[in-house]
Design an enzyme around this catalytic site. Structure first.
Site, PDB file in Angstrom:
ATOM      1  CB  CYS A 131      -0.917   0.021   1.219  1.00 58.29           C
ATOM      2  SG  CYS A 131      -2.296   1.187   0.955  1.00 58.29           S
ATOM      3  CG  HIS A 140      -5.741   9.679   0.785  1.00 61.30           C
ATOM      4  ND1 HIS A 140      -6.924   9.148   1.242  1.00 61.30           N
ATOM      5  CD2 HIS A 140      -5.768  11.000   1.101  1.00 61.30           C
ATOM      6  CE1 HIS A 140      -7.655  10.103   1.800  1.00 61.30           C
ATOM      7  NE2 HIS A 140      -6.975  11.239   1.725  1.00 61.30           N
ATOM      8  CE  LYS A 208      -8.176  -1.645   4.169  1.00 64.25           C
ATOM      9  NZ  LYS A 208      -6.767  -1.399   3.820  1.00 64.25           N
ATOM     10  CE  LYS A 261      -7.599  -4.089   7.267  1.00 66.12           C
ATOM     11  NZ  LYS A 261      -6.523  -3.495   6.497  1.00 66.12           N
ATOM     12  CB  SER A 288      -5.361  -1.985  14.997  1.00 67.44           C
ATOM     13  OG  SER A 288      -6.174  -1.081  14.243  1.00 67.44           O
TER      14      SER A 288
HETATM   15  O1  PB1 Z   1      -5.099  -3.625  11.992  1.00 63.36           O
HETATM   16  C1  PB1 Z   1      -5.602  -2.768  11.235  1.00 63.36           C
HETATM   17  O2  PB1 Z   1      -6.328  -1.844  11.627  1.00 63.36           O
HETATM   18  C2  PB1 Z   1      -5.291  -2.892   9.767  1.00 63.36           C
HETATM   19  C3  PB1 Z   1      -5.444  -1.589   9.010  1.00 63.36           C
HETATM   20  C4  PB1 Z   1      -5.183  -1.804   7.536  1.00 63.36           C
HETATM   21  C5  PB1 Z   1      -3.882  -2.495   7.258  1.00 63.36           C
HETATM   22  N1  PB1 Z   1      -3.975  -3.302   6.112  1.00 63.36           N
HETATM   23  C6  PB1 Z   1      -5.391  -0.554   6.735  1.00 63.36           C
HETATM   24  C7  PB1 Z   1      -6.612   0.171   7.095  1.00 63.36           C
HETATM   25  C8  PB1 Z   1      -6.599   1.679   7.008  1.00 63.36           C
HETATM   26  O3  PB1 Z   1      -5.754   2.296   7.670  1.00 63.36           O
HETATM   27  O4  PB1 Z   1      -7.431   2.203   6.279  1.00 63.36           O
HETATM   28  C9  PB1 Z   1      -4.246   0.058   6.063  1.00 63.36           C
HETATM   29  C10 PB1 Z   1      -4.601   0.427   4.629  1.00 63.36           C
HETATM   30  N2  PB1 Z   1      -3.552   0.326   3.733  1.00 63.36           N
END
Ligand code: PB1
Length: 342
Positions: A131, A140, A208, A261, A288
């Site tokens: 990302c 972003h 997601k 997710k 998280s």
């Molecule tokens: O544990 C988490 O909250 C994962 C967050 C996740 C990581 N893949 C993303 C979500 C976000 O910040 O929008 C990061 C996006 N690249």
């Protein structure tokens, strides 16, 4: 009034206690929800300084690791059966810019870590999150037009470049979490173009959602968007249809594995996607905010930690998750090793 003679057989079929009066009987009814280390993927944060450990305030018990410290952290976990990790780079001194240049530079902590992890832990499968948000000045997940909207074509081109860089560093899996349209096909084509397609799997963050459960991660990865939000490229929480369309799209573009997710608030999506694509390994990401919620609830004694977490893990497996991405992986490995009931 007609008295219906209750069929004794029907009555017997509704007697459940005879199926659950001892542990073995109960276990036979729960075989599909069992957990082994192969059902776990451990997300870890890697920083530029190889010699430091940085505890993350928003995720008590979780730290960012320098490469040397990550080796020390993973060694005992691999001995307990850890089979895969998901790497997230966090940069401090390397500059962030509009293109996320350091997402794929040789100084990137992920690109420096992967070959070392491969040599230290030959049995460990290494996935890299792909990302732009930890590396862009705007925060972003894609490249922006001058008006601040997403330039999807430029974004998937850049994401595919990063994916190849991680594959060439030795990653077994690239996992694009950007949510740009068409990035799976672009990554697969770019991997093939660089003769990496046969030895690099693509784990798509398929369904997601634009969730409120990512805050602790954004603190950990220093990846807060500088303005606005991610609602124009992450799915609206209320949309099953878009999740199923995203899954159909990613399958058609060649994804090797799919992901839902967050987890707990999207079990219905998880179940529908597993039922629609039973031939694919389906991952669920316990994000998280879910981690922090369980941690703090247990700390306040609102719930018993192992009972509550085990019940949530069982719900992920019952809904169809083949692999659970969880920051709790270290403690779950202990439970599995101690053969505690998960
Ligand atoms: O544990 C988490 O909250 C994962 C967050 C996740 C990581 N893949 C993303 C979500 C976000 O910040 O929008 C990061 C996006 N690249």
């Amino acid at each position: 009034m007609i008295h219906v003679q209750q069929d004794k057989n029907v009555k017997n079929r509704h007697l459940l206690h005879s199926s659950i009066f001892n542990t073995t009987l109960r276990n036979w009814h729960t075989l599909k929800t069992e957990l082994s280390p192969n059902n776990l993927m451990y997300p870890v944060f890697i920083v530029e300084d190889d010699d430091i450990i940085q505890p993350i305030d928003s995720m008590p018990g979780v730290s960012r690791y320098g490469i040397k410290k990550l080796k020390d952290h993973l060694e005992p976990l691999v001995k307990k059966g850890l089979s895969s990790v998901l790497l997230f780079g966090v940069i401090d001194t390397l500059p962030k810019d509009e293109q996320g240049t350091h997402a794929s530079s040789l100084e990137n902590p992920i690109i420096r870590a992967v070959p070392k992890l491969r040599s230290w832990f030959p049995s460990l499968t290494i996935a890299c999150d792909v990302c732009l948000c930890p590396y862009t000045s705007h925060g972003h997940c894609g490249i922006l037009f001058a008006d601040g909207t997403i330039d999807n074509n430029a974004s998937i081109h850049r994401i595919a470049e990063i994916a190849v860089a991680y594959a060439q560093a030795g990653a077994h899996i690239v996992a694009p979490s950007d949510m740009m349209d068409g990035r799976i096909g672009k990554i697969k084509n770019n991997l093939d173009k660089h003769n990496m397609g046969h030895k690099t799997a693509v784990l798509s963050y398929t369904a997601k959602f634009a969730s409120g459960f990512y805050g602790p991660f954004r603190d950990a990865a220093k990846s807060q968007p500088a303005f606005g939000d991610r609602k124009c490229y992450q799915l609206p929480p209320g949309s099953t249809g878009l999740a199923l369309r995203a899954a159909a799209r990613d399958v058609s573009e060649g994804a090797d594995m799919l992901m839902v997710k967050p987890g707990l608030s999207y079990l219905d999506i998880l179940k529908e996607i597993k039922q629609a694509y039973p031939e694919y390994p389906i991952f669920v990401y316990q994000v998280s905010g879910e981690y922090a919620m369980i941690h703090h609830a247990a700390k306040l004694r609102a719930v018993d930690f192992q009972t509550a977490l085990s019940e949530i893990l069982i719900s992920f497996r019952r809904a169809g998750a083949d692999v659970i991405i969880s920051y709790f992986t270290p403690v779950i490995l202990d439970w599995i090793q101690l053969k505690s009931k998960i």
